[in-house]
Each structure stands twice: as structure tokens, then as C-alpha cells.
Motif scaffolding. Structure first.
Motif, PDB file in Angstrom:
ATOM      1  N   UNK A   1       0.872  -1.173   0.000  1.00 35.37           N
ATOM      2  CA  UNK A   1       0.000   0.000   0.000  1.00 35.37           C
ATOM      3  C   UNK A   1       0.909   1.223   0.000  1.00 35.37           C
ATOM      4  N   UNK A   2       0.669   2.170  -0.890  1.00 36.39           N
ATOM      5  CA  UNK A   2       1.594   3.300  -0.999  1.00 36.39           C
ATOM      6  C   UNK A   2       0.930   4.652  -0.808  1.00 36.39           C
ATOM      7  N   UNK A   3      -0.363   4.736  -1.146  1.00 36.33           N
ATOM      8  CA  UNK A   3      -1.061   6.021  -1.025  1.00 36.33           C
ATOM      9  C   UNK A   3      -2.560   5.757  -0.955  1.00 36.33           C
ATOM     10  N   UNK A   4      -3.235   6.424  -0.010  1.00 35.23           N
ATOM     11  CA  UNK A   4      -4.673   6.295   0.172  1.00 35.23           C
ATOM     12  C   UNK A   4      -5.258   7.698   0.199  1.00 35.23           C
ATOM     13  N   UNK A   5      -6.210   7.981  -0.687  1.00 28.84           N
ATOM     14  CA  UNK A   5      -6.726   9.337  -0.789  1.00 28.84           C
ATOM     15  C   UNK A   5      -8.247   9.322  -0.669  1.00 28.84           C
ATOM     16  N   UNK A   6      -8.760   9.908   0.416  1.00 31.11           N
ATOM     17  CA  UNK A   6     -10.194   9.983   0.641  1.00 31.11           C
ATOM     18  C   UNK A   6     -10.842  11.202   0.035  1.00 31.11           C
ATOM     19  N   UNK A   7     -10.042  12.114  -0.520  1.00 29.03           N
ATOM     20  CA  UNK A   7     -10.577  13.287  -1.200  1.00 29.03           C
ATOM     21  C   UNK A   7     -10.857  12.951  -2.668  1.00 29.03           C
ATOM     22  N   UNK A   8      -9.809  12.531  -3.379  1.00 26.51           N
ATOM     23  CA  UNK A   8      -9.970  12.109  -4.778  1.00 26.51           C
ATOM     24  C   UNK A   8     -10.439  10.664  -4.875  1.00 26.51           C
ATOM     25  N   UNK A   9     -10.329   9.936  -3.768  1.00 25.68           N
ATOM     26  CA  UNK A   9     -10.855   8.571  -3.617  1.00 25.68           C
ATOM     27  C   UNK A   9     -10.140   7.551  -4.515  1.00 25.68           C
ATOM     28  N   UNK A  10      -8.907   7.270  -4.161  1.00 22.05           N
ATOM     29  CA  UNK A  10      -8.156   6.216  -4.830  1.00 22.05           C
ATOM     30  C   UNK A  10      -7.221   5.538  -3.840  1.00 22.05           C
ATOM     31  N   UNK A  11      -6.809   4.323  -4.209  1.00 17.33           N
ATOM     32  CA  UNK A  11      -5.813   3.571  -3.452  1.00 17.33           C
ATOM     33  C   UNK A  11      -4.714   3.176  -4.429  1.00 17.33           C
ATOM     34  N   UNK A  12      -3.477   3.461  -4.054  1.00 21.56           N
ATOM     35  CA  UNK A  12      -2.337   3.173  -4.926  1.00 21.56           C
ATOM     36  C   UNK A  12      -1.505   2.036  -4.340  1.00 21.56           C
ATOM     37  N   UNK A  13      -1.214   1.043  -5.195  1.00 19.90           N
ATOM     38  CA  UNK A  13      -0.321  -0.055  -4.826  1.00 19.90           C
ATOM     39  C   UNK A  13       1.019   0.153  -5.511  1.00 19.90           C
ATOM     40  N   UNK A  14       2.071  -0.412  -4.921  1.00 18.89           N
ATOM     41  CA  UNK A  14       3.434  -0.196  -5.420  1.00 18.89           C
ATOM     42  C   UNK A  14       4.200  -1.514  -5.454  1.00 18.89           C
ATOM     43  N   UNK A  15       4.933  -1.742  -6.536  1.00 12.20           N
ATOM     44  CA  UNK A  15       5.806  -2.907  -6.650  1.00 12.20           C
ATOM     45  C   UNK A  15       7.204  -2.495  -6.204  1.00 12.20           C
ATOM     46  N   UNK A  16       7.575  -2.873  -4.995  1.00 13.95           N
ATOM     47  CA  UNK A  16       8.857  -2.438  -4.430  1.00 13.95           C
ATOM     48  C   UNK A  16      10.024  -3.338  -4.827  1.00 13.95           C
TER      49      UNK A  16
ATOM     50  N   UNK B   1      -2.907   2.383  -9.688  1.00 15.42           N
ATOM     51  CA  UNK B   1      -3.888   3.235  -9.027  1.00 15.42           C
ATOM     52  C   UNK B   1      -5.281   2.671  -9.260  1.00 15.42           C
ATOM     53  N   UNK B   2      -6.027   2.481  -8.173  1.00  7.95           N
ATOM     54  CA  UNK B   2      -7.368   1.906  -8.228  1.00  7.95           C
ATOM     55  C   UNK B   2      -8.324   2.937  -7.639  1.00  7.95           C
ATOM     56  N   UNK B   3      -9.383   3.260  -8.386  1.00 10.75           N
ATOM     57  CA  UNK B   3     -10.258   4.380  -8.051  1.00 10.75           C
ATOM     58  C   UNK B   3     -11.597   3.896  -7.489  1.00 10.75           C
ATOM     59  N   UNK B   4     -12.144   4.682  -6.590  1.00  7.49           N
ATOM     60  CA  UNK B   4     -13.499   4.412  -6.107  1.00  7.49           C
ATOM     61  C   UNK B   4     -14.510   4.829  -7.171  1.00  7.49           C
ATOM     62  N   UNK B   5     -15.614   4.095  -7.261  1.00  5.30           N
ATOM     63  CA  UNK B   5     -16.689   4.479  -8.175  1.00  5.30           C
ATOM     64  C   UNK B   5     -17.304   5.816  -7.777  1.00  5.30           C
ATOM     65  N   UNK B   6     -17.047   6.254  -6.547  1.00  8.75           N
ATOM     66  CA  UNK B   6     -17.562   7.525  -6.058  1.00  8.75           C
ATOM     67  C   UNK B   6     -16.618   8.694  -6.348  1.00  8.75           C
ATOM     68  N   UNK B   7     -15.490   8.409  -6.986  1.00  9.63           N
ATOM     69  CA  UNK B   7     -14.515   9.458  -7.289  1.00  9.63           C
ATOM     70  C   UNK B   7     -15.038  10.380  -8.389  1.00  9.63           C
ATOM     71  N   UNK B   8     -14.727  11.673  -8.270  1.00  8.59           N
ATOM     72  CA  UNK B   8     -15.090  12.632  -9.327  1.00  8.59           C
ATOM     73  C   UNK B   8     -14.392  12.276 -10.634  1.00  8.59           C
ATOM     74  N   UNK B   9     -13.211  11.669 -10.543  1.00  9.80           N
ATOM     75  CA  UNK B   9     -12.467  11.305 -11.753  1.00  9.80           C
ATOM     76  C   UNK B   9     -13.230  10.275 -12.580  1.00  9.80           C
ATOM     77  N   UNK B  10     -13.998   9.420 -11.901  1.00 12.08           N
ATOM     78  CA  UNK B  10     -14.839   8.453 -12.605  1.00 12.08           C
ATOM     79  C   UNK B  10     -16.103   9.139 -13.106  1.00 12.08           C
ATOM     80  N   UNK B  11     -16.665   9.995 -12.272  1.00 11.96           N
ATOM     81  CA  UNK B  11     -17.901  10.671 -12.639  1.00 11.96           C
ATOM     82  C   UNK B  11     -17.758  11.606 -13.828  1.00 11.96           C
TER      83      UNK B  11
END
Length: 345
Positions: A188-203, A238-248
Motif C-alpha cells: 500500500x503506498x497512497x490512500x486518498x479519501x478526497x480524490x478517492x483512490x488507493x495506490x499499490x506499489x511494486x517495491x 492506481x485503483x479508483x473508487x466508483x464515487x470518485x469525481x475522476x470516474x464521474x
């Protein structure tokens, strides 16, 4: 005499029109073409010859004769389709460096422009820097979402199984069936509740097939990474929530396979846990409730990132968590801290 004067006036007017009204002052690439349904679908910039794949999303054959393909050098070394060239409905066509176009696509990043016969824009993209054998591709043919993938799907649907052009080496991806796959390298690398996404990272220093890896929110809601999701060494998903404005607003296509069907809050207590395909926990993030501790969905999250950015690792994959500026799909190393307090649980 009057006739002579009239002839002179007509000649003068013709000269004026030839210098102004009849001249097309539009620079190549400034206008949008009326041709629709034709897309730049996938691009490879290294690991053999460079290539560009086009896709016809329409239900009719499209004539390509006279169309132009350019990189960031514009008209220099552009490729122009010959008369009679066409692409079938729902079909693909691949242009190869050397045999088709003369320009090279830079592995450090480039531009690709598809222009009609009059140089109006049909489609154009910015290609990111990529390692050899990776391609930049639409996650759904003709869709809006883009990602990079090892191997690519040259000349066929981007939702198919990627090619494996290189046997061995650090960039050969591992698969969920590989018992030696080190899923602990996925973070897990980044969690954003404003833009609503979760970012995974291959370390790791090797490409990993993330297929079957999944995360949960509060131990209940679940998203599982779909098949054919190979992330390069040091790469991001980067995986986005269906509730994200970027999807809308269409920035992320609604049919993208990388959308989870639940929300994500910037200030409520939350637990995000990451699992390998066999159910082994490999990473976790918690924002505890100030009053109730490990009670999820409470309005009194200990850390509040609302309108501030993301919960993010200071260093990709390994660093401590802070509230930092959002960097979806990019390294956190250049992000700025919104607060100096380290997130602890």
C-alpha cells in the motif's frame, strides 16, 4: 476605359483573397477532426522495434488514406498512410518503426499524434517513460484509462493475456501460479479519501503480476486485482473508487477494471488491508478512532486528511506514513508533507 478600370479592380481583389481569405492559416494539429471512433490504442517504445497500434471502435470500416502519424518532432519523418489503406470495424492495425515510420519513440517519454489528411487531430497522447518490453495501453480498447504493462498485446485486444517477449531477466513477470512469487514486495503506498483512490506499489526489482491480489476496507468491502495486471519493477497501480469525481467526469472510464465499488473517507476511522492471492496479509494501514480505537467508520478519525491530500508513505513502499500532497500513479518522493505528524497505530 471603364472596362479597363474594372479589370484592374477585379485583379486587385483576387490578389487580396489569395493572400488572406483563401489561405488556411491553421497550424497542423490545431483543429479537431470530424473523424470519430479511431484511437491510438497502444504504444511500445523499446525492447526491439518501436510500434504504434490503432483501434477502430466504430461499427464501420474507416479509410486511413492520407492520414498522418507523428511523434513530438511534428512533420519531420511523419508517416502518411497510402491511398487505399483502411482499418476494419472493431479492428486493429500496427505500425512498425523502420518498415512503416522512420521516427523513433523515445523510452524517456514522447508524444504520438494521429492527424487526418488536413492535419486536424483525430487522437493524440503523451507517452510516459518506460522500460524495454513495456507498452503504454488503454486498459479497455478505445477507453479513457491508460496504464503500462509488460509485454503488451500487439495487434489484438488490450484485455487479452500480455505477450512475453523476453525470457528471463528482471523484467519477466511472475504469475499467481508461481510459488516463488514474492507478494510481500507489493505495498500500500497512497490512500486518498478526497480524490478517492488507493495506490499499490511494486517495491521489487522484478515485474509482478498483481492478478488475484486484493485489499479490504474495514475487513468487509473487497477489491480484487483483475487478470493480466503486470506491474513493472518500481511501478504503481492506481485503483479508483466508483464515487470518485475522476470516474464521474469521465477522466477514468466507468468500464475500467481498476474501480472499487465502495467509498473512501479522508477523516473517518478506517483499516485498509492488503492480501496475496492465497489470503496472506501482506500490508496494512489504519486510521484509528480517537475515542474507540480500532472501530471503523467512526467520524473521529485520529488523522484528518480532508482537503489536504493523501495518506502516503514518505518513501515509496517502505517509508513512514504522513499526510502528503497527492501523487496518484507517481512516486511519493516528490510529494510535500501537509503535516509533520507521523501516522501511527
Amino acid at each position: 476605359m471603364e472596362l479597363k478600370k474594372s479589370m484592374i479592380c477585379i485583379a486587385a481583389l483576387a490578389a487580396v483573397f489569395s493572400l488572406s481569405g483563401c489561405k488556411d492559416d491553421t497550424e497542423p494539429g490545431e483543429m479537431t477532426s470530424g473523424i470519430t471512433g479511431l484511437y491510438i490504442n497502444e504504444v511500445c517504445s523499446g525492447g526491439g522495434s518501436d510500434w504504434i497500434e490503432l483501434y477502430n471502435a466504430s461499427d464501420k470500416e474507416i479509410s486511413l488514406g492520407g492520414m498522418h502519424v507523428q511523434d513530438n518532432k511534428g512533420n519531420e519523418d511523419q508517416y502518411t498512410f497510402p491511398d487505399g489503406a483502411s482499418i476494419a470495424a472493431k479492428g486493429f492495425i500496427v505500425l512498425e518503426e523502420g518498415s512503416d515510420f522512420a521516427f523513433g519513440i523515445s523510452g524517456d517519454g514522447d508524444e504520438i499524434h494521429l492527424l487526418d489528411e488536413g492535419y486536424a487531430v483525430i487522437d493524440e497522447i503523451i507517452v510516459p517513460a518506460m522500460d524495454d518490453y513495456y507498452t503504454y495501453y488503454r486498459t479497455v480498447d478505445g477507453g479513457n484509462a491508460w496504464d503500462t504493462i509488460y509485454g503488451g498485446t500487439k495487434g489484438r485486444s488490450n484485455t487479452g493475456t500480455p505477450d512475453n517477449p523476453e525470457e528471463g531477466g528482471d523484467n519477466e513477470p511472475v504469475t499467481p501460479e508461481d510459488p516463488t512469487a514474492d507478494y510481500t514486495a507489493i505495498k500500500l503506498n497512497e490512500l486518498n479519501g478526497n480524490d478517492k483512490f488507493i495506490e499499490l506499489y511494486n517495491s521489487s526489482d522484478k515485474a509482478i503480476d498483481f492478478a488475484g491480489v486484493y485489499f479490504t476496507k474495514d475487513g468487509e468491502d473487497t477489491f480484487t486485482v483483475p487478470q493480466n495486471t503486470v506491474i513493472k519493477a518500481g511501478g504503481f497501480l492506481t485503483i479508483w473508487s466508483e464515487k470518485s469525481d475522476a470516474v464521474g467526469n469521465g477522466e477514468i472510464a466507468e468500464d475500467s477494471p481498476y474501480i472499487f465499488n465502495f467509498g473512501l473517507s479522508a477523516d473517518k476511522s478506517v483499516m485498509i488491508e492488503l492480501f496475496s492471492p492465497d489470503g496472506t496479509s501482506i500490508d496494512i494501514f489504519k486510521n484509528l478512532s480517537q475515542s474507540l480505537g480500532e472501530s471503523w467508520g467512526e467520524d473521529d478519525g485520529k488523522y484528518d486528511s480532508k482537503d489536504k491530500g493523501s495518506f502516503a508513505r514518505e518513501n515509496d513502499g517502505t517509508g513512514d506514513w504522513y499526510i502528503m500532497s497527492a501523487t496518484a500513479g507517481k512516486s511519493n518522493n516528490a510529494a510535500e508533507k501537509a503535516e509533520d505528524a507521523k501516522i501511527e497505530w
